[in-house]
Design an enzyme around this catalytic site. Structure first.
Site, PDB file in Angstrom:
ATOM      1  N   ARG A 162      -0.590  -4.522  -7.470  1.00 44.86           N
ATOM      2  CA  ARG A 162      -0.875  -3.647  -8.616  1.00 44.86           C
ATOM      3  C   ARG A 162       0.150  -3.021  -9.645  1.00 44.86           C
ATOM      4  O   ARG A 162       0.855  -1.805 -10.605  1.00 44.86           O
ATOM      5  CB  ARG A 162      -0.578  -1.889  -7.558  1.00 44.86           C
ATOM      6  CG  ARG A 162      -1.213  -1.663  -6.840  1.00 44.86           C
ATOM      7  CD  ARG A 162      -2.899  -1.166  -7.382  1.00 44.86           C
ATOM      8  NE  ARG A 162      -3.368  -0.813  -5.986  1.00 44.86           N
ATOM      9  CZ  ARG A 162      -4.578  -1.876  -5.456  1.00 44.86           C
ATOM     10  NH1 ARG A 162      -4.627  -2.720  -5.592  1.00 44.86           N
ATOM     11  NH2 ARG A 162      -5.124  -1.341  -4.685  1.00 44.86           N
ATOM     12  N   SER A 237      -5.888   5.774  -4.036  1.00 40.85           N
ATOM     13  CA  SER A 237      -4.242   5.261  -3.359  1.00 40.85           C
ATOM     14  C   SER A 237      -3.563   6.373  -4.343  1.00 40.85           C
ATOM     15  O   SER A 237      -3.222   5.644  -5.499  1.00 40.85           O
ATOM     16  CB  SER A 237      -4.283   3.819  -3.523  1.00 40.85           C
ATOM     17  OG  SER A 237      -5.064   3.193  -2.377  1.00 40.85           O
ATOM     18  N   GLU A 333       1.549   4.839  -7.368  1.00 40.16           N
ATOM     19  CA  GLU A 333       0.846   4.522  -7.715  1.00 40.16           C
ATOM     20  C   GLU A 333      -0.153   4.562  -9.116  1.00 40.16           C
ATOM     21  O   GLU A 333      -0.156   4.170  -9.763  1.00 40.16           O
ATOM     22  CB  GLU A 333      -0.724   3.641  -7.562  1.00 40.16           C
ATOM     23  CG  GLU A 333      -1.533   2.173  -7.659  1.00 40.16           C
ATOM     24  CD  GLU A 333      -2.167   2.827  -7.696  1.00 40.16           C
ATOM     25  OE1 GLU A 333      -3.476   3.007  -8.321  1.00 40.16           O
ATOM     26  OE2 GLU A 333      -2.837   2.257  -6.187  1.00 40.16           O
TER      27      GLU A 333
END
Ligand code: EPU
Length: 337
Positions: A162, A237, A333
């Site tokens: 990520r 997420s 995130e």
């Protein structure tokens, strides 16, 4: 150029926030003109792709630019591959479906991820055993320092979990205009090692899955676990899965024998969803915000009336309780604006 525009339609959390200025661009020239407008007035700039990875915590006192660059082109690459280039404003899932219709392999595990093509390299989107870097060739970007376009190849993007250069030292300096992928036209490499996919395929009695079977399995799993942003505001997420040192994991294993972990070099990646669930957050609602009842890692705008600030505060409570119970620091995130 519009003034005082609601950004509610442009963020998948569906939170209300106003941009002082707003424009939608369709060509790189329009983009340059918008950037010039912004820099000549010393305005902050907010780039909007699919709006699926941002949390707007208040009005934006600058220029919001919605990137609407469209188009897909293809170029054969040997007998077994094809290079497919998509402009940044193409919807990610529609692009994946376009490739599947043509039986190009490589993106099937990434079906149904919200967002646009142009934002996929920024956080190296990934799901079910595949990440964008597995099929990435290059992206074409506008360098905001030189106002020239340039290419970033795989190495230059420095992809991580990520993560990429666009989230690190390149943050705020480049705008991704298009992305080129190298996909297979035959002899596809089928990735079914992710447990949930294996289970889904075996339930359907499929022993030799095609890329279409894998995509169907992924779509089915995602639909069964993850909320559809069109119905319930969310940004997938909300946190990254944390990576902790092996000794810390071993110590936690003694106290929490059911803790899950995936070895990652000298460290262990722990599913944040599990940690959050263990702290009692799964399905819990405070005011307008909740943790999704089927996947604790996803924070939802449960009533549709949540403010960005409420969602942010809710995420802070989760971070605090995971720190208190496990001594692990969760990292968001989603980009907080
Ligand atoms: N888990 C729980 N409780 C929960 C959620 C998960 O115990 O409420 C456990 C599950 O039982 C499972 C483990 O955590 O053993 C992992 O769960 P899952 O397979 O759902 O994946 P994840 O690690 O929570 C990541 C990505 C997702 C991606 C899935 C599938 C991150 C931050 N998230 O989630 O990506 O779809 O794997 O590959 O890495 C996104 O980034 O927006 C996203 C949805």
């Amino acid at each position: 150029m519009q003034e005082n525009v609601s950004l509610q339609p442009y963020n998948t959390f569906g939170v209300e926030a106003e941009a002082r200025y707003f424009t939608e661009i369709h060509t790189p020239e329009e983009l340059k003109a918008a950037i010039n407008f912004s820099s000549s007035r010393a305005l902050k700039t907010l780039l909007l792709g699919g709006g699926s990875n941002i949390l707007l915590t208040g009005d934006f006192d600058g220029l919001a630019i919605r990137l609407n660059l469209k188009g897909i082109s293809e170029q054969p690459d040997g007998a077994n591959h094809i290079l497919v280039t998509a402009q940044a404003g193409e919807n990610w899932h529609e692009f994946v479906m376009y490739c599947l219709e043509k039986s190009y392999g490589g993106l099937e595990n990434l079906a149904l991820i919200p967002g646009n093509v142009g934002t996929c390299p920024i956080q190296n989107i990934g799901a079910y055993g595949t990440e964008i870097r597995d099929v990435f060739v290059r992206c074409n970007v506008l360098n905001l320092n030189t106002m020239e376009t340039e290419d970033f190849d795989l190495e230059k993007c420095r992809f991580g979990y990520r993560d990429s250069i666009f989230k690190q030292e390149g943050k705020g300096q480049y705008i991704i205009l298009s992305v080129t992928f190298r996909l297979t036209t035959q002899n596809h490499s089928i990735k079914t090692e992710y447990g949930a996919i294996r289970g889904e395929l075996s339930n359907a009695g499929i022993t030799e899955p095609t890329i279409h079977d894998v995509a169907r399995a992924v779509i089915h799993i995602r639909k069964s676990k993850l909320p559809d942003p069109k119905e319930t505001g969310n940004a997938g997420s909300f946190f990254k899965n944390p990576t902790i040192p092996l000794p810390q994991f071993e110590e936690l294993q003694i106290r929490f024998p059911h803790i899950q972990g995936y070895p990652n070099g000298d460290a262990v990646k722990v599913p944040a969803g599990w940690l959050i669930e263990q702290c009692g957050w799964k399905g819990k609602q405070i005011g307008n915000v909740a943790s999704h009842p089927l996947q604790a890692l996803v924070i939802i705008n449960a009533t549709g009336q949540a403010t960005g600030k409420e969602i942010f505060d809710f995420s802070t409570l989760i971070i605090d309780s995971v720190r208190e119970k496990f001594g692990i620091e969760l990292e968001r995130e989603v980009n907080i604006i």
